[in-house]
Design an enzyme around this catalytic site. Sequence first.
Site, PDB file in Angstrom:
ATOM      1  N   HIS A  67       0.846  -1.201   0.000  1.00 50.53           N
ATOM      2  CA  HIS A  67       0.000   0.000   0.000  1.00 50.53           C
ATOM      3  C   HIS A  67       0.874   1.242   0.000  1.00 50.53           C
ATOM      4  CE1 HIS A  67      -3.675   2.263   0.491  1.00 50.53           C
ATOM      5  NE2 HIS A  67      -3.125   2.961   1.470  1.00 50.53           N
ATOM      6  N   HIS A 215     -11.886   3.306  -2.885  1.00 55.02           N
ATOM      7  CA  HIS A 215     -11.176   4.115  -1.904  1.00 55.02           C
ATOM      8  C   HIS A 215     -11.577   3.758  -0.484  1.00 55.02           C
ATOM      9  CE1 HIS A 215     -10.263   7.502   0.737  1.00 55.02           C
ATOM     10  NE2 HIS A 215      -9.181   7.641  -0.020  1.00 55.02           N
ATOM     11  N   HIS A 278      -5.339  -1.040   6.552  1.00 53.01           N
ATOM     12  CA  HIS A 278      -5.409  -0.495   7.915  1.00 53.01           C
ATOM     13  C   HIS A 278      -6.206  -1.416   8.838  1.00 53.01           C
ATOM     14  CE1 HIS A 278      -3.431   2.999   6.379  1.00 53.01           C
ATOM     15  NE2 HIS A 278      -4.463   3.352   5.638  1.00 53.01           N
ATOM     16  N   ASP A 329       2.323   3.328   2.775  1.00 51.86           N
ATOM     17  CA  ASP A 329       1.218   4.284   2.769  1.00 51.86           C
ATOM     18  C   ASP A 329       1.674   5.700   2.437  1.00 51.86           C
ATOM     19  OD1 ASP A 329      -1.232   5.465   3.002  1.00 51.86           O
ATOM     20  OD2 ASP A 329      -1.572   4.945   5.085  1.00 51.86           O
TER      21      ASP A 329
END
Length: 457
Positions: A67, A215, A278, A329
Amino acid sequence: MTDRRTTLRLLDEGWIWADTLVRGADTVRSVRLKNEAGVLVDEQVGVRAQDDDLVLGTAFPAFGNAHSHVFHRLLRGRTHADGGTFWSWRDKMYAVAGALEPHAFERIAAAGFTEMVANGWGAVGEFQYVHHRADGESYPDHDMELALANAARTAGIRLTLLDTCYLTGSIGADLSPEQRRFGDADAERWLERWFRLRSRLASTHPEVLLGAAIHSVRAVPADAIASIVRGLPTDVPLHIHLSEQAAENEQSLTAYGRTPANVLADAGALSSRLSVVHATHLTDDDITHLGETGVHAVFCPTTEADLGDGIGPATELVAAGARLAVGSDQNAVVDPLLELRGLEAGERLRSQTRGRFSPQELLTIGTQGGYSALGVPAPGAVGGPFDFVEVDSSSVRTAGSMPPQLLLAGTGSDVVRTIVGGRVVYDRGRDGPRLAHAAAELARFAADPASRSEGAS
C-alpha cells in the site's frame, strides 16, 4: 563490488550465490539460485560459488509494499509537528494532490520508487486516485496512470497499479472541490475507464499489473461497491481502505446500520482477492467475516502511528484466517524492516507481551504476504519471481545478529542490493549519485508547489 557485465548478464539468465538465504522459516547456507527471464528456475544448496556467479552475503526474498500513495512523500518532514488528527493532515495532503500534473508526477514517483528499491522493496501497490485535471476534466490518455508506469520502469520496481474508484466526499455527500479530480461520476464510468486503461497498459507497459481499488466505504456508496465487484474480472486484485478511523465506522453505522466490513460483505466484496488496508477499528464480528473469506489485511504501522489512527488487531485477524501484509502508505518512512518491526511493536504494546510474531512470520508477512496482496507469486521460491534483497549483516546496526533477526535489528540503510526480475535495480556501491538525484528532486517538489504544475522543468 558487482562487475557491471555480471549485472547486465543477470537481465536474461545467470546464477547468484548467497552465503546465507533467509526464507520464512527456512535458512539455508551456500545456495546457488538460477534466473531465467526473471523467474527462479533452480536452486542448489550446500555448493560453492562458480566464477560467473553474482556473489551475495545474506539475502532475503524481496519485500512487497502492499500500500503506497507515492506523492504523499512530499509531505515528509513538513506535517509531523502540526498536531491534529488524520482529518487535519488530509487537508494538507489535498493541497499537494491539487498541484500535481503528469510531468512532475512522473518525476516525483520515479524518485519515490527509487527510494523504495534502495530500501529493499521489490514490488509496490500504488493506490492511485489522482486521475483527472484539477477541474475534474479527463486527461487525453490516462496521463497520470502512465506517469506512474513510466516511473516504476525508471526505478526498476515491480508495479501493481491499483486504479481507485472515488465517488463521494463522505457518505451521501458530493465531492469537495479538492476531491473533484479523483472522481469518475459513478461506478459504471469508472469501470469503463478501468477497462480502457487496461488496454492502454497492455500495449505500452505490459510489465505493469493493473489492479483495482475502492477508496473506502466513505468514498464509494454501497450499491456502487456491488457494481464494481460484479464488473471487474474475478482475478484482479482489489484493495480498499477499511475502518482506518473510528469516524468512518460511525458514518457507516449511521448511513447503513452496519460496519464498513459488513457493508463489504453485503456487496459481495469479501473474498481472497480483497486486501483491506489499515483494518484498525474492527468489531469481533468484522474480524470473523474478514478471516473466513481469507482477505489480506495490509497494516501500515508507521503511517498509522504518525496520523494517530490506532493499532489494529493483527494477531486476531491471523487467528481468524486472514493473511497479513505491510505497506508504506504515506511514505513518511520507506523501509520494510521498520514497517515489520512496527507491526510487532504494536502487538507488543497492545498485549504487553513480546514475540507476538516470530522473525520468520514477519518475513513471510513482508515478502509472500505483500506479493500475494499485489497479485504476484511469492518471491524467492522456485517458479516465482527472481526478486531478492541482500542485507549487510555486519553494519553498526546488525553486527552479531542471527540471520532471521536481522529484520528486528537492521533498517533499509543496510540494504546492499535489490534484485527484481533478475535485474540488479539497486547496488549500494554504485547508486549513490542516483539516490542523491532522487533526494534533490523530492526536496525541490516538496518546497515549491508551482514546480508540480504542467510543464515544470
